[in-house]
Write an enzyme that holds these catalytic residues in place. Structure first.
Site, PDB file in Angstrom:
ATOM      1  N   GLU A 137      20.604   8.175  -5.638  1.00 26.18           N
ATOM      2  CA  GLU A 137      21.056   9.271  -6.491  1.00 26.18           C
ATOM      3  C   GLU A 137      22.196  10.032  -5.814  1.00 26.18           C
ATOM      4  O   GLU A 137      22.149  10.294  -4.617  1.00 26.18           O
ATOM      5  CB  GLU A 137      19.876  10.208  -6.757  1.00 26.18           C
ATOM      6  CG  GLU A 137      19.803  10.719  -8.166  1.00 26.18           C
ATOM      7  CD  GLU A 137      19.625   9.626  -9.214  1.00 26.18           C
ATOM      8  OE1 GLU A 137      20.639   9.162  -9.764  1.00 26.18           O
ATOM      9  OE2 GLU A 137      18.472   9.258  -9.477  1.00 26.18           O
ATOM     10  N   ASP A 150      26.735   7.186  -6.312  1.00 27.56           N
ATOM     11  CA  ASP A 150      27.734   6.327  -6.999  1.00 27.56           C
ATOM     12  C   ASP A 150      29.156   6.865  -6.842  1.00 27.56           C
ATOM     13  O   ASP A 150      30.057   6.137  -6.443  1.00 27.56           O
ATOM     14  CB  ASP A 150      27.353   6.056  -8.468  1.00 27.56           C
ATOM     15  CG  ASP A 150      27.288   7.257  -9.381  1.00 27.56           C
ATOM     16  OD1 ASP A 150      27.341   8.411  -8.893  1.00 27.56           O
ATOM     17  OD2 ASP A 150      27.178   7.050 -10.615  1.00 27.56           O
ATOM     18  N   ALA A 177      18.158  14.192 -21.056  1.00 27.07           N
ATOM     19  CA  ALA A 177      16.903  14.079 -20.305  1.00 27.07           C
ATOM     20  C   ALA A 177      17.111  13.308 -19.015  1.00 27.07           C
ATOM     21  O   ALA A 177      16.142  12.989 -18.327  1.00 27.07           O
ATOM     22  CB  ALA A 177      15.852  13.405 -21.182  1.00 27.07           C
ATOM     23  N   GLY A 178      18.344  12.962 -18.697  1.00 22.68           N
ATOM     24  CA  GLY A 178      18.596  12.221 -17.460  1.00 22.68           C
ATOM     25  C   GLY A 178      18.413  10.724 -17.612  1.00 22.68           C
ATOM     26  O   GLY A 178      18.300  10.005 -16.633  1.00 22.68           O
ATOM     27  N   SER A 207      20.614   8.877 -19.464  1.00 21.16           N
ATOM     28  CA  SER A 207      21.935   8.336 -19.771  1.00 21.16           C
ATOM     29  C   SER A 207      22.183   7.997 -21.224  1.00 21.16           C
ATOM     30  O   SER A 207      22.743   6.950 -21.544  1.00 21.16           O
ATOM     31  CB  SER A 207      22.168   7.069 -18.964  1.00 21.16           C
ATOM     32  OG  SER A 207      22.760   7.408 -17.792  1.00 21.16           O
ATOM     33  N   SER A 208      21.768   8.896 -22.104  1.00 27.09           N
ATOM     34  CA  SER A 208      22.047   8.652 -23.521  1.00 27.09           C
ATOM     35  C   SER A 208      23.554   8.658 -23.773  1.00 27.09           C
ATOM     36  O   SER A 208      24.053   7.912 -24.617  1.00 27.09           O
ATOM     37  CB  SER A 208      21.364   9.707 -24.382  1.00 27.09           C
ATOM     38  OG  SER A 208      21.775  10.992 -23.978  1.00 27.09           O
ATOM     39  N   GLU A 216      34.649   9.328 -19.998  1.00 32.27           N
ATOM     40  CA  GLU A 216      33.775  10.463 -19.660  1.00 32.27           C
ATOM     41  C   GLU A 216      34.447  11.386 -18.636  1.00 32.27           C
ATOM     42  O   GLU A 216      34.378  12.602 -18.754  1.00 32.27           O
ATOM     43  CB  GLU A 216      32.431   9.951 -19.132  1.00 32.27           C
ATOM     44  CG  GLU A 216      31.454  11.083 -18.895  1.00 32.27           C
ATOM     45  CD  GLU A 216      30.000  10.751 -19.148  1.00 32.27           C
ATOM     46  OE1 GLU A 216      29.696   9.669 -19.680  1.00 32.27           O
ATOM     47  OE2 GLU A 216      29.160  11.601 -18.798  1.00 32.27           O
ATOM     48  N   ASP A 273      25.880   4.556 -14.572  1.00 35.03           N
ATOM     49  CA  ASP A 273      25.226   4.517 -15.890  1.00 35.03           C
ATOM     50  C   ASP A 273      25.875   3.500 -16.826  1.00 35.03           C
ATOM     51  O   ASP A 273      25.189   2.726 -17.500  1.00 35.03           O
ATOM     52  CB  ASP A 273      25.263   5.908 -16.549  1.00 35.03           C
ATOM     53  CG  ASP A 273      24.684   6.978 -15.643  1.00 35.03           C
ATOM     54  OD1 ASP A 273      24.021   6.628 -14.661  1.00 35.03           O
ATOM     55  OD2 ASP A 273      24.906   8.175 -15.922  1.00 35.03           O
ATOM     56  N   TYR A 280      27.009  19.814 -11.053  1.00 34.86           N
ATOM     57  CA  TYR A 280      27.285  18.410 -10.692  1.00 34.86           C
ATOM     58  C   TYR A 280      28.663  18.254 -10.026  1.00 34.86           C
ATOM     59  O   TYR A 280      28.777  17.665  -8.949  1.00 34.86           O
ATOM     60  CB  TYR A 280      27.212  17.560 -11.960  1.00 34.86           C
ATOM     61  CG  TYR A 280      27.430  16.074 -11.756  1.00 34.86           C
ATOM     62  CD1 TYR A 280      26.379  15.230 -11.435  1.00 34.86           C
ATOM     63  CD2 TYR A 280      28.698  15.509 -11.900  1.00 34.86           C
ATOM     64  CE1 TYR A 280      26.574  13.868 -11.269  1.00 34.86           C
ATOM     65  CE2 TYR A 280      28.899  14.151 -11.737  1.00 34.86           C
ATOM     66  CZ  TYR A 280      27.835  13.340 -11.431  1.00 34.86           C
ATOM     67  OH  TYR A 280      28.031  11.985 -11.269  1.00 34.86           O
TER      68      TYR A 280
HETATM   69  C1  GLA Z   1      24.575  11.322 -13.511  1.00 28.97           C
HETATM   70  C2  GLA Z   1      25.905  10.574 -13.504  1.00 28.97           C
HETATM   71  C3  GLA Z   1      25.825   9.323 -12.618  1.00 28.97           C
HETATM   72  C4  GLA Z   1      25.268   9.662 -11.237  1.00 28.97           C
HETATM   73  C5  GLA Z   1      23.983  10.496 -11.354  1.00 28.97           C
HETATM   74  C6  GLA Z   1      23.494  10.972 -10.029  1.00 28.97           C
HETATM   75  O1  GLA Z   1      23.594  10.557 -14.163  1.00 28.97           O
HETATM   76  O2  GLA Z   1      26.260  10.191 -14.815  1.00 28.97           O
HETATM   77  O3  GLA Z   1      27.102   8.720 -12.517  1.00 28.97           O
HETATM   78  O4  GLA Z   1      26.219  10.326 -10.457  1.00 28.97           O
HETATM   79  O5  GLA Z   1      24.168  11.615 -12.192  1.00 28.97           O
HETATM   80  O6  GLA Z   1      23.108   9.901  -9.242  1.00 28.97           O
END
Ligand code: GLA
Length: 391
Positions: free
Chosen positions: A32, A35, A121-122, A124-125, A158, A170, A222
């Site tokens: 996490e 990337d 919700a984390g 990746s929608s 994005e 993602d 972020y």
């Molecule tokens: C989000 C971003 C990803 C990654 C994660 C953290 O999901 O879209 O590219 O950086 O956070 O690991």
């Protein structure tokens, strides 16, 4: 599902769709905030996805129906501008924008989007939406783009159109995921390998815990974390370290007294997390779920203490899971600051895990969490439909 959405498309646009494209959301087993730091990640595609149905128009207009929101949005290819009111349409616009930036020739389309990935919700929608759009356009207009290029362009949309400085994880896994496999990806070179995830053989299930604390990636911290980790690396670049993959804990130790503590913590997370990803790949190859569990728990601790992207609701989830006998690892996933966590839980103890955790959340007056038992599913695909919109 495809069949009934085709009919909805026909009602809205008065003709059947020509192409359908689908793209999954993802979980991230481990890796996490590595990337965008050109490190390692180990995500997997899930069985929840986004669908995009589309057909050509004879003009330059893009007309999209969002079945989840029952809303229609239109824009012209000649003037693609950011929408402040409707966030979702920016992901669609961003893809058209990125393809035009590539000099590709596009025409207007009618489209319909629908998905079952919970929003914000984390899971990746948004990447799944982007991937379904770019892949659908690639098929319909025969653009000839390879999946890796499409993943890069979706990320560009994005980053540069939507304004979120995300990494490639993602979009990449949405294309390259395979059933019961995780994608071990080097985000610097984009070299990747599929790693077996034999959870079911062990009677383990993947549980997603949606904390109920929504986090808006664009407005969250972020981008701040990203800048801090870049800043930390700059210090070591002077010593010839080119990337986080070359940075070691002993180098960090040597500089710790003349470094800002926050930067030190951010760098320590990235270095340790890269190491954990490599160990997790070995653990999965040997079906060593005890080792995997420990790595996943440590990842959460590091995200909580060093990267500081957790929240009390996700920490409760982690603490509860750490003590629960049938749980083989739990941690927050994605950007953090809310959103979701994942836990690998023995099927036998699943009901008790959920019930007791709900009770703990209730006692603390936290938002009521939601649970999803998910499966590791396939990556994106697109195909042409017949004249009546059937596959
Ligand atoms: C989000 C971003 C990803 C990654 C994660 C953290 O999901 O879209 O590219 O950086 O956070 O690991």
């Amino acid at each position: 599902m495809e069949k009934s959405l085709s009919l909805v498309f026909a009602e809205i646009h008065n003709s059947y769709p020509e192409v359908v494209s689908s793209a999954p959301g993802r979980i991230n087993i481990i890796g996490e905030h590595t990337d965008y730091n050109q490190g390692y990640v180990l995500p997997a595609a899930i069985n929840l996805k986004n669908y995009f149905f589309l057909s050509k128009r004879n003009d330059d207009m893009v007309c999209i129906w969002a079945e989840n929101f029952k809303k229609r949005k239109m824009f012209s290819l000649k003037k693609i501008s950011f929408s402040k009111q409707n966030k979702w349409i920016n992901y669609v616009k961003g893809i058209f924008w990125a393809l035009q930036e590539e000099g590709l020739d596009l025409r207007g389309i009618n489209g319909l989007v629908w998905g079952d990935i919970p929003l914000e919700a984390g899971l990746s929608s948004s990447a799944a939406l982007e991937v379904s759009i770019i892949q659908g356009l690639n098929a319909l207009f025969k653009l000839g783009l390879a999946p890796q290029r499409m993943a890069e362009l979706a990320r560009k949309a994005e980053n540069d159109f939507v304004g979120v400085q995300c990494g490639i994880m993602d979009q990449f896994v949405s294309f390259f995921g395979k059933k019961n496999k995780a994608v071990f990806l080097d985000c610097e070179t984009l070299e990747h390998e599929l790693v077996p995830v034999n959870l079911e053989r062990e009677g383990l299930r993947v549980l997603v815990f949606e904390s109920g604390v929504s986090r808006e990636l664009a407005s969250s911290d972020y981008n701040k974390r990203r800048n801090e980790s870049f800043q930390a690396l700059e210090i070591f670049k002077k010593n010839g370290v080119k990337s986080y993959k070359q940075l070691t804990l002993s180098l960090l130790e040597k500089r710790k007294d003349d470094m800002d503590e926050v930067l030190l913590k951010r760098a320590r997370h990235v270095v340790n997390e890269n190491g954990r990803v490599k160990k997790a790949v070995e653990a999965l190859r040997k079906d060593d779920f005890r080792l995997l569990a420990e790595l996943i728990f440590r990842s959460h601790e590091s995200l909580r203490d060093d990267y500081e992207v957790s929240c009390p609701e996700l920490d409760l989830f982690y603490e509860f899971a750490r003590e629960f006998p049938g749980c083989f690892g739990a941690r927050l996933i994605g950007a953090g600051f809310g959103g979701s966590g994942i836990a690998m839980v023995k099927q036998k103890g699943m009901a008790a895990f959920r019930e007791k955790l709900l009770e703990e959340a209730r006692k603390r007056k936290f938002p009521r969490p939601k649970f999803y038992e998910i499966k590791i599913g396939k990556g994106a695909k697109a195909y042409f439909l017949d004249k009546e919109g059937k596959g």
